[in-house]
Write a protein that holds these residues in place. Structure first.
Motif, PDB file in Angstrom:
ATOM      1  N   LEU A 140       0.831  -1.198   0.000  1.00  0.00           N
ATOM      2  CA  LEU A 140       0.000   0.000   0.000  1.00  0.00           C
ATOM      3  C   LEU A 140       0.873   1.259   0.000  1.00  0.00           C
ATOM      4  N   ASN A 141       1.958   1.229   0.738  1.00  0.00           N
ATOM      5  CA  ASN A 141       2.870   2.361   0.777  1.00  0.00           C
ATOM      6  C   ASN A 141       3.466   2.629  -0.608  1.00  0.00           C
ATOM      7  N   GLN A 142       3.843   1.568  -1.303  1.00  0.00           N
ATOM      8  CA  GLN A 142       4.395   1.726  -2.652  1.00  0.00           C
ATOM      9  C   GLN A 142       3.369   2.324  -3.605  1.00  0.00           C
ATOM     10  N   SER A 189      -8.901   3.750   8.670  1.00  0.00           N
ATOM     11  CA  SER A 189      -9.646   2.849   7.793  1.00  0.00           C
ATOM     12  C   SER A 189      -9.260   3.150   6.346  1.00  0.00           C
ATOM     13  N   GLY A 190      -9.627   2.241   5.456  1.00  0.00           N
ATOM     14  CA  GLY A 190      -9.365   2.481   4.044  1.00  0.00           C
ATOM     15  C   GLY A 190     -10.039   3.750   3.550  1.00  0.00           C
ATOM     16  N   GLN A 191     -11.261   4.016   4.021  1.00  0.00           N
ATOM     17  CA  GLN A 191     -11.969   5.214   3.589  1.00  0.00           C
ATOM     18  C   GLN A 191     -11.292   6.481   4.091  1.00  0.00           C
ATOM     19  N   GLN A 192     -10.767   6.450   5.308  1.00  0.00           N
ATOM     20  CA  GLN A 192     -10.032   7.610   5.811  1.00  0.00           C
ATOM     21  C   GLN A 192      -8.817   7.911   4.936  1.00  0.00           C
ATOM     22  N   LEU A 193      -8.127   6.853   4.524  1.00  0.00           N
ATOM     23  CA  LEU A 193      -6.962   7.039   3.656  1.00  0.00           C
ATOM     24  C   LEU A 193      -7.386   7.644   2.320  1.00  0.00           C
ATOM     25  N   LEU A 194      -8.440   7.113   1.727  1.00  0.00           N
ATOM     26  CA  LEU A 194      -8.899   7.634   0.443  1.00  0.00           C
ATOM     27  C   LEU A 194      -9.367   9.086   0.562  1.00  0.00           C
ATOM     28  N   ASP A 195     -10.054   9.398   1.647  1.00  0.00           N
ATOM     29  CA  ASP A 195     -10.489  10.773   1.852  1.00  0.00           C
ATOM     30  C   ASP A 195      -9.281  11.710   1.942  1.00  0.00           C
ATOM     31  N   TYR A 196      -8.250  11.267   2.654  1.00  0.00           N
ATOM     32  CA  TYR A 196      -7.049  12.093   2.762  1.00  0.00           C
ATOM     33  C   TYR A 196      -6.413  12.300   1.389  1.00  0.00           C
ATOM     34  N   LEU A 197      -6.272  11.241   0.611  1.00  0.00           N
ATOM     35  CA  LEU A 197      -5.650  11.364  -0.710  1.00  0.00           C
ATOM     36  C   LEU A 197      -6.436  12.321  -1.594  1.00  0.00           C
ATOM     37  N   GLN A 224      -7.784   2.044  -4.506  1.00  0.00           N
ATOM     38  CA  GLN A 224      -9.173   1.736  -4.171  1.00  0.00           C
ATOM     39  C   GLN A 224      -9.441   0.241  -4.285  1.00  0.00           C
ATOM     40  N   HIS A 225      -8.902  -0.366  -5.324  1.00  0.00           N
ATOM     41  CA  HIS A 225      -9.086  -1.813  -5.523  1.00  0.00           C
ATOM     42  C   HIS A 225      -8.412  -2.602  -4.399  1.00  0.00           C
ATOM     43  N   PHE A 226      -7.214  -2.159  -4.005  1.00  0.00           N
ATOM     44  CA  PHE A 226      -6.488  -2.841  -2.930  1.00  0.00           C
ATOM     45  C   PHE A 226      -7.284  -2.783  -1.630  1.00  0.00           C
ATOM     46  N   LEU A 227      -7.935  -1.656  -1.384  1.00  0.00           N
ATOM     47  CA  LEU A 227      -8.658  -1.454  -0.124  1.00  0.00           C
ATOM     48  C   LEU A 227     -10.077  -2.018  -0.144  1.00  0.00           C
ATOM     49  N   HIS A 228     -10.576  -2.364  -1.313  1.00  0.00           N
ATOM     50  CA  HIS A 228     -11.974  -2.776  -1.451  1.00  0.00           C
ATOM     51  C   HIS A 228     -12.280  -4.010  -0.596  1.00  0.00           C
ATOM     52  N   ASN A 229     -13.330  -3.885   0.204  1.00  0.00           N
ATOM     53  CA  ASN A 229     -13.816  -4.980   1.061  1.00  0.00           C
ATOM     54  C   ASN A 229     -12.827  -5.391   2.152  1.00  0.00           C
ATOM     55  N   ARG A 230     -11.819  -4.573   2.424  1.00  0.00           N
ATOM     56  CA  ARG A 230     -10.891  -4.866   3.510  1.00  0.00           C
ATOM     57  C   ARG A 230     -11.255  -3.980   4.692  1.00  0.00           C
ATOM     58  N   THR A 231     -11.457  -4.590   5.818  1.00  0.00           N
ATOM     59  CA  THR A 231     -11.993  -3.866   6.974  1.00  0.00           C
ATOM     60  C   THR A 231     -10.927  -3.521   8.017  1.00  0.00           C
ATOM     61  N   GLU A 232      -9.688  -3.984   7.819  1.00  0.00           N
ATOM     62  CA  GLU A 232      -8.667  -3.715   8.830  1.00  0.00           C
ATOM     63  C   GLU A 232      -8.264  -2.234   8.821  1.00  0.00           C
ATOM     64  N   LEU A 233      -7.660  -1.808   9.923  1.00  0.00           N
ATOM     65  CA  LEU A 233      -7.128  -0.458  10.018  1.00  0.00           C
ATOM     66  C   LEU A 233      -5.672  -0.475   9.562  1.00  0.00           C
ATOM     67  N   TRP A 234      -5.256   0.625   8.969  1.00  0.00           N
ATOM     68  CA  TRP A 234      -3.914   0.728   8.394  1.00  0.00           C
ATOM     69  C   TRP A 234      -3.088   1.708   9.222  1.00  0.00           C
ATOM     70  N   HIS A 235      -1.891   1.269   9.598  1.00  0.00           N
ATOM     71  CA  HIS A 235      -1.000   2.117  10.393  1.00  0.00           C
ATOM     72  C   HIS A 235      -0.333   3.127   9.467  1.00  0.00           C
ATOM     73  N   VAL A 236      -0.580   4.429   9.735  1.00  0.00           N
ATOM     74  CA  VAL A 236       0.001   5.493   8.922  1.00  0.00           C
ATOM     75  C   VAL A 236       0.808   6.430   9.815  1.00  0.00           C
ATOM     76  N   THR A 237       1.864   6.981   9.245  1.00  0.00           N
ATOM     77  CA  THR A 237       2.764   7.882   9.958  1.00  0.00           C
ATOM     78  C   THR A 237       3.057   9.100   9.096  1.00  0.00           C
ATOM     79  N   PHE A 238       3.100  10.254   9.733  1.00  0.00           N
ATOM     80  CA  PHE A 238       3.523  11.488   9.073  1.00  0.00           C
ATOM     81  C   PHE A 238       4.682  12.076   9.861  1.00  0.00           C
ATOM     82  N   PRO A 239       5.824  12.348   9.238  1.00  0.00           N
ATOM     83  CA  PRO A 239       6.891  13.056   9.952  1.00  0.00           C
ATOM     84  C   PRO A 239       6.474  14.506  10.180  1.00  0.00           C
ATOM     85  N   VAL A 240       6.686  15.007  11.387  1.00  0.00           N
ATOM     86  CA  VAL A 240       6.346  16.390  11.709  1.00  0.00           C
ATOM     87  C   VAL A 240       7.490  17.307  11.284  1.00  0.00           C
ATOM     88  N   LEU A 241       7.130  18.376  10.595  1.00  0.00           N
ATOM     89  CA  LEU A 241       8.089  19.418  10.222  1.00  0.00           C
ATOM     90  C   LEU A 241       7.946  20.547  11.241  1.00  0.00           C
TER      91      LEU A 241
END
Length: 248
Positions: A140-142, A189-197, A224-241
């Protein structure tokens, strides 16, 4: 200063990452007086709302009235639509100036002149933001980084490079204070990630250039296809500037 986020203001408010208590603590530890803070480029008030409990008055400004209309209301916070380079604040009236994820859009020289005008002699300026999202899931990161760099690379505004360079290449004509390394971490969630993108300004530029909906970008469709029907939460990180300075 550019206004790229009036369109989609509500999505921006909902989908952008929130700053952590660790970030707030680092900002506040340098501020000896807490009468007035100026949150410049406040957008929909993500950082304004964190400052509100700690200052008698917070002035939050942004070029976008649509963004400010999405901000939470507090009795001690005043929202005004005005450019960063020309505020209505009095001279030597501000204890803290913050700019969260916006400094790269400003006219540096004019804004810093305004900061010097409004800051009290012992006042503090903090420029902060967050860098490119990192996902723990390698595939997913790639995909996200492929979208960011390979597909949307030429559609990012030139100012985006300051974020890619961790704000280390912006002008910062103040006596700089040492700051720690901090990251923002979430389980999305996958939807949170898509909303952010879908808040990425380069997607809007792509949409205009290609005359198609951003969701039709092949790389985004793959995510979107990768996330479709997947209910797990995804660990995301942002470096703080983070850059902190005082008048010299």
């Amino acid at each position: 200063m550019k206004d790229l986020f009036s369109s989609g203001s509500e999505l921006y408010r909902q989908a952008r990452p929130q700053y952590s208590q660790a970030v707030l603590d680092e900002v506040l530890r340098h501020v000896s007086q807490r009468e007035c803070a100026w949150d410049c480029g406040a957008g929909s008030g993500q950082f304004t709302q964190m400052l509100a409990p700690f200052f008698k008055h917070v002035m939050a400004t942004d070029l976008s009235a649509a963004q400010l209309a999405q901000a939470p209301q507090f009795s001690n916070v005043t929202y005004q639509a005005q450019p960063a380079e020309h505020s209505t604040l009095g001279s030597a009236s501000v204890d803290l100036v913050t700019v969260a994820q916006a400094i790269h859009w400003f006219s540096f020289d004019a804004f810093y002149a305004e900061v010097r005008r409004v800051l009290k002699p012992d006042g503090v300026i903090v420029v902060l933001g967050y860098g490119l999202i990192q996902l723990q899931n390698t595939e997913l990161n790639q995909q996200v980084h492929h979208l960011y760099s390979d597909i949307l690379g030429k559609y990012w505004d030139a100012e985006r490079r300051y974020i890619d360079e961790n704000y280390q290449t912006i002008p910062f004509p103040f006596k700089e204070l040492q700051t720690p390394e901090i990251s923002l971490e979430y389980q999305w969630s996958g939807q949170q990630l898509l909303d952010y993108l879908n808040t990425w300004s380069a997607l809007k530029h792509y949409q205009k250039a290609q005359e198609q909906n951003p969701q039709m970008v092949d790389a985004l469709a793959e995510i979107q296809h990768f996330l479709h029907n997947r209910t797990e939460l995804w660990h995301v990180t942002f470096p703080v500037l983070l850059r902190t300075g005082v008048l010299d």
